[in-house]
Structures are given as C-alpha cells and as structure tokens.
Motif scaffolding. Structure first.
Motif, PDB file in Angstrom:
ATOM      1  N   GLY A  17       0.864  -1.330   0.052  1.00 14.21           N
ATOM      2  CA  GLY A  17      -0.033   0.162   0.049  1.00 14.21           C
ATOM      3  C   GLY A  17       0.837   1.315   0.059  1.00 14.21           C
ATOM      4  O   GLY A  17       0.270   2.384   0.495  1.00 14.21           O
ATOM      5  N   LEU A  18       1.966   1.217  -0.524  1.00 17.67           N
ATOM      6  CA  LEU A  18       2.909   2.474  -0.416  1.00 17.67           C
ATOM      7  C   LEU A  18       2.493   3.584  -1.272  1.00 17.67           C
ATOM      8  O   LEU A  18       2.856   4.717  -1.226  1.00 17.67           O
ATOM      9  N   SER A  19       1.756   3.025  -2.361  1.00 19.18           N
ATOM     10  CA  SER A  19       1.520   4.234  -3.187  1.00 19.18           C
ATOM     11  C   SER A  19       0.292   5.365  -2.668  1.00 19.18           C
ATOM     12  O   SER A  19       0.292   6.510  -2.931  1.00 19.18           O
ATOM     13  N   LEU A  20      -0.022   4.899  -1.611  1.00 21.00           N
ATOM     14  CA  LEU A  20      -1.224   5.711  -0.688  1.00 21.00           C
ATOM     15  C   LEU A  20      -0.263   6.868   0.143  1.00 21.00           C
ATOM     16  O   LEU A  20      -0.642   7.987   0.321  1.00 21.00           O
ATOM     17  N   TYR A  21       0.751   6.471   0.477  1.00 20.16           N
ATOM     18  CA  TYR A  21       1.620   7.072   1.364  1.00 20.16           C
ATOM     19  C   TYR A  21       2.734   7.820   0.759  1.00 20.16           C
ATOM     20  O   TYR A  21       3.024   9.071   1.200  1.00 20.16           O
ATOM     21  N   ILE A  22       3.341   7.267  -0.272  1.00 16.49           N
ATOM     22  CA  ILE A  22       4.827   7.893  -0.757  1.00 16.49           C
ATOM     23  C   ILE A  22       4.298   8.136  -2.422  1.00 16.49           C
ATOM     24  O   ILE A  22       4.965   7.143  -2.949  1.00 16.49           O
ATOM     25  N   LEU A  73       4.478  -4.337  -3.295  1.00 19.72           N
ATOM     26  CA  LEU A  73       4.644  -3.079  -2.851  1.00 19.72           C
ATOM     27  C   LEU A  73       3.780  -2.085  -2.719  1.00 19.72           C
ATOM     28  O   LEU A  73       3.625  -1.276  -1.858  1.00 19.72           O
ATOM     29  N   MET A  74       2.738  -2.079  -3.797  1.00 16.25           N
ATOM     30  CA  MET A  74       1.618  -1.192  -3.956  1.00 16.25           C
ATOM     31  C   MET A  74       0.235  -1.538  -3.696  1.00 16.25           C
ATOM     32  O   MET A  74      -0.410  -0.806  -3.291  1.00 16.25           O
ATOM     33  N   VAL A  75       0.134  -2.761  -3.833  1.00 14.35           N
ATOM     34  CA  VAL A  75      -1.163  -3.253  -3.903  1.00 14.35           C
ATOM     35  C   VAL A  75      -1.793  -3.858  -2.730  1.00 14.35           C
ATOM     36  O   VAL A  75      -2.823  -3.588  -1.994  1.00 14.35           O
ATOM     37  N   MET A  76      -1.218  -4.922  -2.131  1.00 15.26           N
ATOM     38  CA  MET A  76      -1.436  -5.575  -0.866  1.00 15.26           C
ATOM     39  C   MET A  76      -1.163  -4.511   0.322  1.00 15.26           C
ATOM     40  O   MET A  76      -0.631  -3.308   0.434  1.00 15.26           O
ATOM     41  N   ASP A  77      -1.847  -5.113   1.387  1.00 11.27           N
ATOM     42  CA  ASP A  77      -1.967  -4.310   2.506  1.00 11.27           C
ATOM     43  C   ASP A  77      -0.670  -4.311   3.398  1.00 11.27           C
ATOM     44  O   ASP A  77       0.199  -5.064   3.316  1.00 11.27           O
ATOM     45  N   TYR A  78      -0.553  -2.899   3.935  1.00 15.45           N
ATOM     46  CA  TYR A  78       0.654  -2.473   4.627  1.00 15.45           C
ATOM     47  C   TYR A  78       1.022  -3.521   5.870  1.00 15.45           C
ATOM     48  O   TYR A  78      -0.056  -3.717   6.638  1.00 15.45           O
ATOM     49  N   ASN A  79       2.063  -4.163   6.079  1.00 16.61           N
ATOM     50  CA  ASN A  79       2.417  -5.310   7.269  1.00 16.61           C
ATOM     51  C   ASN A  79       3.418  -5.082   8.289  1.00 16.61           C
ATOM     52  O   ASN A  79       3.403  -5.997   8.808  1.00 16.61           O
ATOM     53  N   LEU A  80       3.756  -3.983   8.304  1.00 15.72           N
ATOM     54  CA  LEU A  80       4.970  -3.626   9.092  1.00 15.72           C
ATOM     55  C   LEU A  80       4.680  -3.468  10.715  1.00 15.72           C
ATOM     56  O   LEU A  80       4.693  -4.458  11.423  1.00 15.72           O
ATOM     57  N   PHE A  81       4.213  -2.161  10.889  1.00 12.42           N
ATOM     58  CA  PHE A  81       3.951  -1.834  12.159  1.00 12.42           C
ATOM     59  C   PHE A  81       2.914  -1.035  12.350  1.00 12.42           C
ATOM     60  O   PHE A  81       2.489  -0.324  11.247  1.00 12.42           O
ATOM     61  N   LEU A  89       5.737   6.799  -8.083  1.00  7.25           N
ATOM     62  CA  LEU A  89       5.430   7.258  -9.356  1.00  7.25           C
ATOM     63  C   LEU A  89       6.933   6.914  -9.990  1.00  7.25           C
ATOM     64  O   LEU A  89       6.986   6.055 -11.035  1.00  7.25           O
ATOM     65  N   CYS A  90       8.093   7.167  -9.218  1.00  7.05           N
ATOM     66  CA  CYS A  90       9.435   6.856  -9.865  1.00  7.05           C
ATOM     67  C   CYS A  90       9.646   5.410  -9.690  1.00  7.05           C
ATOM     68  O   CYS A  90      10.159   4.932 -10.976  1.00  7.05           O
ATOM     69  N   LEU A  91       9.245   4.649  -8.889  1.00  7.40           N
ATOM     70  CA  LEU A  91       9.471   3.117  -8.712  1.00  7.40           C
ATOM     71  C   LEU A  91       8.778   2.473  -9.819  1.00  7.40           C
ATOM     72  O   LEU A  91       9.324   1.725 -10.970  1.00  7.40           O
ATOM     73  N   ASN A  92       7.413   2.843 -10.078  1.00  5.70           N
ATOM     74  CA  ASN A  92       6.571   2.228 -10.926  1.00  5.70           C
ATOM     75  C   ASN A  92       7.085   2.441 -12.500  1.00  5.70           C
ATOM     76  O   ASN A  92       7.016   1.535 -13.517  1.00  5.70           O
ATOM     77  N   ILE A  93       7.368   3.707 -12.937  1.00  5.12           N
ATOM     78  CA  ILE A  93       7.837   4.181 -14.122  1.00  5.12           C
ATOM     79  C   ILE A  93       9.149   3.554 -14.533  1.00  5.12           C
ATOM     80  O   ILE A  93       9.314   2.609 -15.462  1.00  5.12           O
ATOM     81  N   SER A  94      10.070   3.622 -13.535  1.00  5.40           N
ATOM     82  CA  SER A  94      11.433   2.493 -13.876  1.00  5.40           C
ATOM     83  C   SER A  94      10.952   1.316 -14.134  1.00  5.40           C
ATOM     84  O   SER A  94      11.384   0.468 -14.785  1.00  5.40           O
ATOM     85  N   ASN A  95      10.175   0.377 -13.229  1.00  3.52           N
ATOM     86  CA  ASN A  95       9.676  -0.818 -13.495  1.00  3.52           C
ATOM     87  C   ASN A  95       9.018  -1.166 -14.862  1.00  3.52           C
ATOM     88  O   ASN A  95       9.640  -2.006 -15.446  1.00  3.52           O
ATOM     89  N   LEU A  96       8.102  -0.214 -14.922  1.00  2.00           N
ATOM     90  CA  LEU A  96       7.615  -0.492 -16.356  1.00  2.00           C
ATOM     91  C   LEU A  96       8.677  -0.267 -17.590  1.00  2.00           C
ATOM     92  O   LEU A  96       8.564  -0.917 -18.728  1.00  2.00           O
ATOM     93  N   SER A  97       9.832   0.638 -17.541  1.00  4.03           N
ATOM     94  CA  SER A  97      10.599   0.951 -18.385  1.00  4.03           C
ATOM     95  C   SER A  97      11.456  -0.423 -18.356  1.00  4.03           C
ATOM     96  O   SER A  97      11.881  -0.918 -19.770  1.00  4.03           O
TER      97      SER A  97
END
Length: 580
Positions: free
Chosen positions: A334-339, A403-411, A344-352
């Motif tokens: 769920g990182l796309s909600l918080y950062i 990283l983006m879709v599943m639920d946040y699992n840390l603390f 955006l940078c991570l997704n574009i570099s991954n799609l590239s």
C-alpha cells in the motif's frame, strides 16, 4: 556538517557539468563523424616507448556522459541518504574514485590503462562493499574481490600475449588480429575477463552478495559502472571476437544467466536482491545480443538500462529507509497511498524495465527481440529470449503487487513521508531520462532507422509474452492459482531456484574455498615451512651458530686452546695405539 555539504555539492556540480560538456562534444563528434586519438609519451628508452593513450569518439563520450550524470544524481542523493554517516566525505571520495576508474576504462584504447581502470573498479568496489564493516559485508567484499581477480589475471595474460604485436594499443590491431588464429587465445581471455566482471554463469554468485554495500553504491554499481565494464570491453573488442567460436559458448552461458536470474528473482523476498537479479538478467541480455555481433544494440540497451536501473535502486533506498531498514517485501504494501512521488518513480522505472511502449527500455528491448526473431539463431535461443522477457514481467508485477497493492504489514506506528526533497530531486532527474532516453538515443546512435518486417504472430510475440508474464505475476502474488503456487513454492524447488541453481555452493563454497585452502596449505608448508627452514630462518640460524663459534676462537680464549690441545693429544695417542 558544512564541510560534508560542501563536498557533496562540489562533487555533484562537477559531475553534472562534466556530463553536459560530454553531451555537447558527443553531438559534435556524431555530426562530424570524428575520432580523436591522443598519445602522451611518458618514457622513451632505446626503441621502447611507454605512452598514455586516450581515445575520444561518440561512444566513449556518450558513455562518460551517462556515467557522470548518474554519479551526480547518486552523490546528491547520498547527501540525504547518508546524512547520519560520520565519514560522509570519505564515502564521497570513494565514489569519485570509483567513477574516475570507470572513466579511465572508457577512454582507454590501451590494454595497460584498461587494467588500471579495471583493477581500480575491483579495489574500490571492495572498499565500498565492506563499508558497513560487519561480517556479512566482509564476506561479500571478499567474494566480490576474488571473483574480479580472476578477470584481472586474464587481462594480465592478454597484456603479455599482445606484446607480440609491438604495442599495447589494441585498437590498431583488431582488424589484423581477427584473421590471425593464434589470437584465439586473446579473444578467449577477453571473454572470460568480461564474464567475471559482468557476472555471467559460472561467476554469478558475487553480484547479489554485493548488495551489502550502501544503496547509493548499488545504484551506481548496477547501472553504469562495475558490472557494465565487461560488456563495454567486449563492445570495444567486438571486431576481434566475431571470427571465433567462443561467441557461441558466450551466447549459451549468457542466455542461461538471463533465465537463471529471472527465475531466482521470482523466489526472492529481499527488495535489493530482486533488483540485483534483474540487473543480472539484463546483463545476460546485453552479453547474448553482443555475442550475435550486434554491438551497437548492446551499447544502446546498456545506456537505457543504466538510467532506469539507477532510478529503481534509488526508490528502493527510500523505501528501505522508511521501513526502518527492513528489506523484506512481505512486510511492505500500500505504499502508493503514503509515498506517491516515490511510487511514481518506482512504477515508471519498473515499467521501463519491462519494455512498456514509449518508455526508455522499450526502444532497446523491442529492437533486440525483433533482431533475435529475424536472426538465424536456433529455436532454443529464441525460446530462451522470450521466456526471459516473460520472467521480467513476472517478477516486476510480483514486486509491484507486494509493494503497491497488498496491505501494509510492518507496524501499527510508521513514518512514511514523501518530503525528502533532496532524494526526490535526484530521482526526478533520472525519471526524466528514464522516459526520454530511449527515443533520444535511438535518434542519436542509429544514423538510419531500423525497419524490421516480420510475420504478424512474431511481431506480436513480445506482447503475448508480456501479457502472459503479467497475468502469471498477478495470479501467483494473489495466490489465485493455489495448486500451481503450492508446486512452485515447494521446499526443494524454491531452495534450488532461490540460491541460483546452487551457484554459490559450486563456486563460492566449492571452487573458491578449495583454492583458498590450497593456498593456505602452500603458505603453511612451503612459505612458513620448508623454504623458511632452508632459506630465510634456517640460513640465519646456521650462519649465526658458525659466527658465534668463530668469535669464540678469535677472542683467544684459553679454555678453547686447552680443549683443542687436549683433543689433538687424544687424537695423536689413538693414532699411535692403532698403528702399533
């Protein structure tokens, strides 16, 4: 603190302006089809000249531009990422030395100066990998250094062999050597040394281990410096290599490296190791297309890959920072909600990386796959290429799901924020290049457009493979295909793939440890044993004993004279008795 900031900014501005200068020179050189070859004579003794040579052409200038641009972003990024580091100036100086070694390698037409840059990369990478000074870092650094030493030894053998031609400037001899079958030895050694630096099978185990280095170093190492040095060396030696059969072996090994890294990335849960294995897969792609004789295409993909891979590592560094230095992707989500900006940078570099149309990676990867479809290679290589492309999509979608879709699992208490503008500025500079670099380079490098005509199914084969890889990544991550997932995640299969087809066991723990133990025995039995007894310490002990004896005699000691007189008398008496 002011001093540290000053060093960071000075290094950033110097490298950034150096990249701009290289860019304008590169444009001028391409437009005028220019090459500058400079020689500086250091020593001239009888008929022997020792010279320092520099080769400036569009390729070296373009590569230097990319290296210095990525390095400037990494150093600016390090100002925030390494802000708690007490010895930040030492870190920056190490990174600058690393970049200088790479630049020396890039502009060298001379095998001696190539060795200086090559060995500089190996030595400074060791210093950077062990930077955090714990046991894991020391082991990883030693593995990196030992693997790279193999390539250094082969380069040294090339230096001694190439003396037959009267000079170490290999650029002058490539066309001549390609018809000389005694030079098969040189081509074999160059290929082996490039394989060690670019971590092809069986030298692959050091590359994921080198993730023990700080993340800015990983961004630099895995994009444009250490691992690409082997590919660049083969691009320069390409004319020599085309004539010999070693390229068939290189094609097979690099294709297997692609597959092995792609499968292992799907079984990995460490964020940095997934990206490192993705680098290994792309290096296999560059090496394999190079072994087909398409050196311009390999260089094109090397440059586009450098941009989005540096950006990918920087995004990973930001996420790891915010996760309390945790690298396990199962604890993220769920990182796309918080950062959003970092996402955006991570997704574009991954799609590239996946080759999504009109991003940087698309222009090089699509061209490479179409050239493979058009080439006369056998069916196995064809399938390996497309399977590796599908695996790239597979592990990328899996990573994005975690990283983006599943639920946040840390603390329950977390500190996710997107306001670190120093990191964001350096990432956005590379984001811009990750979007436009492909089309920009295609206009620059290729003086005529490539039009590749293929049957419709072959033309659409890339899209079929990408869609299948995407769906598999989605279903496996979501556990939709439960029976398939149960089989794929079985203990034996996941162990086999997770440790890279037992590559570390075969090389690190097997081959390297055998040689280390062998050298330890040699050191114990010969250096500190027999040779010590009969050369250094032994001779010293014997000479010392005789000199002490001589000094007693020379001191006119009465006891010695009495003893010798009695001894001679006894001998004389025995002789008389035996004679009678």
């Amino acid at each position: 603190m002011q001093n540290k900031t000053c060093i960071c900014f000075l290094s950033f501005f110097f490298l950034f302006f150096f990249s701009l200068i290289n860019f304008f020179f590169m444009i001028y050189f391409i437009m005028n089809n220019m090459i500058i070859f400079m020689e500086w004579e250091l020593i001239s003794l009888n008929s022997m000249n020792i010279v320092m040579s520099i080769l400036l052409d569009w390729m070296s200038l373009l590569f230097m531009m990319f290296v210095s641009l990525i390095s400037s972003s990494v150093i600016y990024y390090s100002k925030s990422y390494m802000s708690s580091e007490l010895n930040l100036d030492r870190f920056i100086i190490l990174v600058l030395l690393f970049v200088m070694s790479m630049i020396l390698l890039i502009i060298s037409p001379n095998i001696i100066s190539i060795l200086l840059g090559w060995d500089g990369l190996g030595l400074i990478s060791y210093c950077l990998v062990i930077y955090y000074q714990n046991l894991k870092s020391y082991n990883a650094g030693m593995l990196t250094a030992l693997s790279n030493r193999i390539g250094d030894v082969f380069i040294l053998m090339v230096i001694s062999w190439i003396m037959n031609y009267g000079s170490w400037n290999y650029v002058f001899y490539l066309n001549f050597m390609s018809n000389d079958y005694s030079m098969m030895f040189i081509s074999f050694m160059i290929i082996i040394s490039a394989m060690t630096k670019s971590a092809q099978i069986p030298f692959s185990s050091w590359l994921p281990a080198a993730m023990a280095a700080p993340t800015p170093v990983s961004a630099l190492v895995h994009s444009s410096t250490l691992v690409t040095a082997g590919v660049y060396l083969l691009i320069r030696f390409n004319n020599l290599l085309l004539e010999f059969f070693f390229l068939k072996l290189l094609l097979l090994l690099s294709s297997l490296t692609m597959i092995m890294a792609g499968i292992s990335a799907n079984y990995e849960f460490d964020l940095k190791k997934i990206i490192a294995l993705s680098t290994l897969s792309q290096l296999g792609l560059m090496m394999s297309i190079l072994s087909m004789g398409l050196s311009d295409l390999a260089f094109f993909h090397l440059l586009t890959h450098a941009m989005f891979k540096a950006l990918l590592f920087m995004c990973a560094g930001v996420i790891i920072h915010m996760m309390n230095n945790n690298q396990d992707i199962r604890l993220m989500g769920g990182l796309s909600l918080y950062i959003p900006l970092t996402s955006l940078c991570l997704n574009i570099s991954n799609l590239s990386l996946c080759g999504i149309p009109f991003l940087a990676g698309f222009y090089s990867k699509d061209l490479i796959l179409e050239m493979v479809s058009m080439s006369s290679m056998n069916l196995m290589i064809f399938y390996l290429y497309y399977f590796a492309t599908g695996l790239t999509m597979f592990y990328t979608i899996r990573l994005l799901m975690y990283l983006m879709v599943m639920d946040y699992n840390l603390f329950s208490i977390y500190n996710l924020y997107d306001e670190d503008y120093i990191m964001l500025k350096s990432m956005f500079m590379l984001l811009f290049m990750s979007v436009i670099a492909g089309s920009f380079l295609m206009w620059m490098i290729f003086s005529y457009p490539y039009f590749i005509y293929l049957p419709l199914n072959l033309k659409l084969m890339v899209f079929y493979v990408v869609i299948v890889g995407m769906l598999m990544g989605y279903f496996i991550s979501n556990m939709k295909l439960y029976s398939l997932n149960k089989f794929l995640m079985s203990y034996e299969l996941s162990l086999f793939f997770n440790i890279m087809w037992f590559m570390p066991n075969l090389t690190t723990y097997g081959l390297y440890s055998f040689f280390l133990k062998f050298s330890q025995n040699l050191n114990k039995n010969i250096d500190m044993g027999w040779s010590e007894l009969y050369s250094g310490q032994g001779m010293y002990f014997i000479i010392k004993t005789y000199s002490i004896f001589n000094s007693y005699i020379q001191m006119n000691n009465l006891k010695i004279y009495l003893f010798s007189f009695i001894l001679w008398m006894l001998i004389f008496m025995f002789m008389i008795i035996f004679n009678n």
